[in-house]
Design an enzyme around this catalytic site. Structure first.
Site, mmCIF file in Angstrom:
data_model
loop_
_atom_site.group_PDB
_atom_site.id
_atom_site.type_symbol
_atom_site.label_atom_id
_atom_site.label_comp_id
_atom_site.label_asym_id
_atom_site.label_seq_id
_atom_site.Cartn_x
_atom_site.Cartn_y
_atom_site.Cartn_z
ATOM 1 N N LYS A 82 4.605 -18.631 22.009
ATOM 2 C CA LYS A 82 3.834 -17.761 21.094
ATOM 3 C C LYS A 82 2.437 -17.523 21.660
ATOM 4 O O LYS A 82 1.969 -16.389 21.723
ATOM 5 C CB LYS A 82 3.726 -18.431 19.728
ATOM 6 C CG LYS A 82 2.660 -17.826 18.811
ATOM 7 C CD LYS A 82 2.584 -18.466 17.463
ATOM 8 C CE LYS A 82 1.656 -19.613 17.369
ATOM 9 N NZ LYS A 82 0.223 -19.298 17.257
ATOM 10 N N ASN A 83 1.780 -18.602 22.125
ATOM 11 C CA ASN A 83 0.371 -18.475 22.528
ATOM 12 C C ASN A 83 0.187 -17.879 23.907
ATOM 13 O O ASN A 83 -0.939 -17.647 24.329
ATOM 14 C CB ASN A 83 -0.328 -19.838 22.412
ATOM 15 C CG ASN A 83 -0.449 -20.263 20.956
ATOM 16 O OD1 ASN A 83 -0.243 -19.450 20.052
ATOM 17 N ND2 ASN A 83 -0.748 -21.523 20.719
ATOM 18 N N CYS A 119 -9.155 -20.485 9.005
ATOM 19 C CA CYS A 119 -7.856 -20.897 8.476
ATOM 20 C C CYS A 119 -7.945 -22.384 8.136
ATOM 21 O O CYS A 119 -9.014 -22.979 8.217
ATOM 22 C CB CYS A 119 -6.750 -20.618 9.490
ATOM 23 S SG CYS A 119 -7.019 -21.507 10.990
ATOM 24 N N ARG A 125 -13.136 -21.312 13.101
ATOM 25 C CA ARG A 125 -12.567 -20.446 14.148
ATOM 26 C C ARG A 125 -13.447 -19.220 14.450
ATOM 27 O O ARG A 125 -13.027 -18.085 14.319
ATOM 28 C CB ARG A 125 -11.153 -19.999 13.787
ATOM 29 C CG ARG A 125 -10.240 -21.047 13.198
ATOM 30 C CD ARG A 125 -9.480 -21.912 14.200
ATOM 31 N NE ARG A 125 -8.749 -21.238 15.220
ATOM 32 C CZ ARG A 125 -7.440 -20.995 15.182
ATOM 33 N NH1 ARG A 125 -6.761 -21.269 14.108
ATOM 34 N NH2 ARG A 125 -6.830 -20.414 16.186
ATOM 35 N N ASP A 160 -2.310 -28.792 19.364
ATOM 36 C CA ASP A 160 -1.186 -28.168 18.657
ATOM 37 C C ASP A 160 0.005 -29.102 18.486
ATOM 38 O O ASP A 160 0.937 -28.794 17.762
ATOM 39 C CB ASP A 160 -0.714 -26.905 19.397
ATOM 40 C CG ASP A 160 -1.724 -25.791 19.231
ATOM 41 O OD1 ASP A 160 -1.607 -24.785 19.939
ATOM 42 O OD2 ASP A 160 -2.645 -25.956 18.402
ATOM 43 N N ARG A 180 5.624 -18.426 11.568
ATOM 44 C CA ARG A 180 4.660 -17.783 12.482
ATOM 45 C C ARG A 180 4.897 -18.258 13.917
ATOM 46 O O ARG A 180 4.568 -17.555 14.863
ATOM 47 C CB ARG A 180 3.229 -18.140 12.067
ATOM 48 C CG ARG A 180 2.855 -17.625 10.703
ATOM 49 C CD ARG A 180 1.407 -17.878 10.409
ATOM 50 N NE ARG A 180 0.566 -17.371 11.487
ATOM 51 C CZ ARG A 180 -0.733 -17.571 11.546
ATOM 52 N NH1 ARG A 180 -1.338 -18.274 10.609
ATOM 53 N NH2 ARG A 180 -1.445 -17.077 12.537
HETATM 54 C C1 EPZ Z 1 -5.678 -20.991 20.758
HETATM 55 O O1 EPZ Z 1 -6.543 -20.727 19.663
HETATM 56 C C2 EPZ Z 1 -4.294 -21.154 20.145
HETATM 57 N N1 EPZ Z 1 -3.909 -19.908 19.493
HETATM 58 C C3 EPZ Z 1 -4.296 -22.297 19.143
HETATM 59 O O2 EPZ Z 1 -2.963 -22.457 18.653
HETATM 60 C C4 EPZ Z 1 -4.714 -23.575 19.877
HETATM 61 O O3 EPZ Z 1 -4.797 -24.626 18.949
HETATM 62 C C5 EPZ Z 1 -6.079 -23.364 20.537
HETATM 63 O O4 EPZ Z 1 -6.021 -22.222 21.415
HETATM 64 C C6 EPZ Z 1 -6.519 -24.571 21.350
HETATM 65 O O5 EPZ Z 1 -5.551 -24.870 22.320
HETATM 66 C C7 EPZ Z 1 -3.477 -18.871 20.257
HETATM 67 O O6 EPZ Z 1 -3.431 -18.967 21.479
HETATM 68 C C8 EPZ Z 1 -3.070 -17.630 19.545
HETATM 69 P P1 EPZ Z 1 -10.083 -21.885 21.111
HETATM 70 P P2 EPZ Z 1 -8.066 -20.251 19.947
HETATM 71 O O7 EPZ Z 1 -10.845 -20.614 21.226
HETATM 72 O O8 EPZ Z 1 -8.102 -19.341 21.122
HETATM 73 C C9 EPZ Z 1 -14.056 -23.159 18.870
HETATM 74 C C10 EPZ Z 1 -1.266 -22.722 17.092
HETATM 75 O O9 EPZ Z 1 -0.999 -23.617 16.287
HETATM 76 N N2 EPZ Z 1 -14.526 -21.813 19.255
HETATM 77 O O10 EPZ Z 1 -9.773 -22.672 22.343
HETATM 78 O O11 EPZ Z 1 -8.639 -19.808 18.668
HETATM 79 C C11 EPZ Z 1 -12.989 -23.062 17.807
HETATM 80 O O12 EPZ Z 1 -13.598 -23.001 16.532
HETATM 81 C C12 EPZ Z 1 -2.700 -22.269 17.265
HETATM 82 O O13 EPZ Z 1 -0.430 -22.140 17.828
HETATM 83 C C13 EPZ Z 1 -15.838 -21.461 18.994
HETATM 84 O O14 EPZ Z 1 -16.609 -22.259 18.452
HETATM 85 O O15 EPZ Z 1 -8.708 -21.657 20.354
HETATM 86 C C14 EPZ Z 1 -12.215 -24.338 17.987
HETATM 87 O O16 EPZ Z 1 -12.882 -25.385 17.328
HETATM 88 C C15 EPZ Z 1 -3.639 -23.024 16.348
HETATM 89 N N3 EPZ Z 1 -16.272 -20.220 19.344
HETATM 90 C C16 EPZ Z 1 -12.288 -24.569 19.496
HETATM 91 O O17 EPZ Z 1 -13.383 -23.780 19.972
HETATM 92 C C17 EPZ Z 1 -15.449 -19.307 19.953
HETATM 93 O O18 EPZ Z 1 -15.911 -18.186 20.274
HETATM 94 C C18 EPZ Z 1 -11.011 -24.160 20.215
HETATM 95 O O19 EPZ Z 1 -10.840 -22.789 20.033
HETATM 96 C C19 EPZ Z 1 -14.121 -19.679 20.202
HETATM 97 C C20 EPZ Z 1 -13.684 -20.935 19.855
#
Ligand code: EPZ
Length: 425
Positions: A25-26, A124, A129, A314, A406
């Site tokens: 998915k990701n 969420c 996020r 995850d 999802r």
């Molecule tokens: C991706 O989310 C995945 N989703 C998530 O999977 C996964 O948990 C996550 O990466 C970490 O591996 C998809 O790929 C669609 P991040 P993403 O940006 O890109 C903070 C699932 O269950 N952050 O690495 O949103 C954020 O708040 C989902 O399949 C900022 O502060 O993850 C979080 O605490 C859940 N500012 C951390 O970084 C930003 O601009 C990780 O976020 C971006 C992120």
């Protein structure tokens, strides 16, 4: 696409049999957004999973003017994106708020159309996020960005400019958005401290297949030469490492004997290491992981979730479910998201003994879980509750299955293929 909202599980049956992983998915979500870098060409993707979030992304891309062909049967799950010369650049509120990954259209649309209006993705149940790192990088590339009434308005006079960008945190989404934006920028972009999840490699191969020179550097950086016009291409979505881990742990929890095919072992090193440490019985041969029954309960382990290649956040809820019936006291520290322990109170309703203090879960192993009525709070929490139901004595009802659809294709069918007594009601 089934959207039944509740699953009934009759637990205590050891899983037995063989299943194959879905496309990730990701990985599918960002590589689908790559089509927005095209004008009048086609992107073909194989191994695209049939999931709620994938269909939301398809609706979102259609609303932007992309014509989408879906070819699905037993062997193929192919999606073809026919992109017009002119794309729309306004993303609808309803679609954007349905899925956080809608933020992934920001980079490619801005690079291709010069402007985008995108409703800020909602938070969420696992944390706020934000997308501040995405926006900071785009501004460094020359984008003018303002946020009004919860909508991001981004525009660029001429083209985005190639830059050296340092990511304060190896954010997966920010890495993906900026790699796509850099693809049509003028000059070279170097992004340091990028996310190193396998999904990033998949994005690099998809960008290369439409003509973008992408070089991933071992030091956690990526170098991208912006091009004027991309061309049609074809790529394949990698197997879903998180789905694979979910079924592996379900096999361990039910003391079953299962095989999971189409796994990339190097993508799940951290999980395999923790399974080994906890004494689980398994083997890895080429692209198949085999879980064996074991007379002994898992040993307790301590886990801290980290960006890849660390233990994946995850898989954290699923691991907590498995450790809730291990021996002794295990701990899981969640360092990526603010609050990813909502599932703990639901597992405790099934007899687990999990205490949360700030970002650490203390899991005292119990002998058995009992079936109960529980609620899925997010995608991976829902998966953890289903696994707990498979291992528990008696009947478990998992409500709000919409979260699980999802990210888990045909989870009821796959579990029945492994001998589980599950039904959708
Ligand atoms: C991706 O989310 C995945 N989703 C998530 O999977 C996964 O948990 C996550 O990466 C970490 O591996 C998809 O790929 C669609 P991040 P993403 O940006 O890109 C903070 C699932 O269950 N952050 O690495 O949103 C954020 O708040 C989902 O399949 C900022 O502060 O993850 C979080 O605490 C859940 N500012 C951390 O970084 C930003 O601009 C990780 O976020 C971006 C992120």
């Amino acid at each position: 696409m089934t959207i039944e909202n509740t699953m009934r599980i009759n637990g205590g049956i050891p899983l037995n049999g063989t299943i194959k992983t879905q496309g990730a998915k990701n990985a599918a979500l960002p590589v689908m957004a790559v089509c927005l870098l095209l004008r009048g060409q086609t992107l073909t993707l194989d191994n695209v999973p049939d999931l709620y979030d994938i269909n939301t992304m398809i609706e979102l891309l259609k609303a932007l003017g992309v014509e989408i062909e879906i070819n699905r049967d037993e062997k193929t799950s192919q999606v073809i994106f026919h992109v017009p010369e002119e794309l729309k650049w306004e993303v609808s509120e309803t679609l954007a708020r349905k899925m956080r990954a809608s933020s992934l259209v920001l980079g490619p649309l801005l690079a291709n159309c010069g402007k985008v209006s995108l409703p800020l993705p909602g938070g969420c149940s696992i944390g706020s996020r934000p997308i501040d790192l995405h926006l900071k990088g785009l501004k460094q590339m020359g984008a003018e960005i303002e946020i009004q009434n919860g909508i991001v308005y981004a525009k660029i006079r001429g083209k985005l400019r190639g830059r050296r960008i340092y990511l304060d945190f190896p954010s997966v989404g920010a890495t993906e958005n900026l790699m796509m934006a850099a693809s049509l920028a003028s000059g070279e972009t170097i992004i340091e401290n990028i996310a190193r999840e396998p999904e990033i490699d998949n994005l690099a191969t998809t960008l290369r297949c439409i003509g973008v020179p992408v070089e991933l550097e071992g030091t956690g950086g990526v170098r991208i030469q912006g091009i004027d016009k991309a061309h049609s291409g074809r790529d394949r979505v990698i197997p879903d490492r998180i789905e694979a881990c979910t079924y592996m742990l379900a096999g361990v929890m039910t003391n079953g004997h299962i095989k999971i095919e189409d796994v990339v072992p190097s993508h799940i090193d951290a999980i395999l290491a923790k399974l080994e440490e906890s004494g689980a019985k398994f083997s890895v041969k080429k692209h198949v992981v085999e879980i064996f029954p074991s007379k002994r309960k898992l040993h307790p382990v301590s886990i801290k979730t980290m960006p890849y290649p660390g233990f994946p956040t995850d898989s954290q809820p699923q691991m907590a479910a498995a450790l809730s019936i291990a021996k002794g006291v295990s701990t899981i520290e969640e360092s990526v998201f603010q609050a990813r322990f909502l599932y703990a109170q639901e597992l405790n309703r099934m007899g687990a003994d999990i205490q949360i203090s700030r970002d650490i879960a203390i899991i005292r192993g119990v002998d058995k879980l009992q079936g109960a009525v529980v609620k899925a709070t997010d995608l991976r929490a829902g998966a953890a509750l289903i696994m707990a139901g498979l291992a528990a004595e008696g009947e478990t009802i998992v409500e709000d299955m919409v979260h699980v659809w999802r990210g888990y294709e045909a989870i009821d069918k796959k579990l029945r293929a492994l001998g589980a007594q599950v039904e959708l009601i």
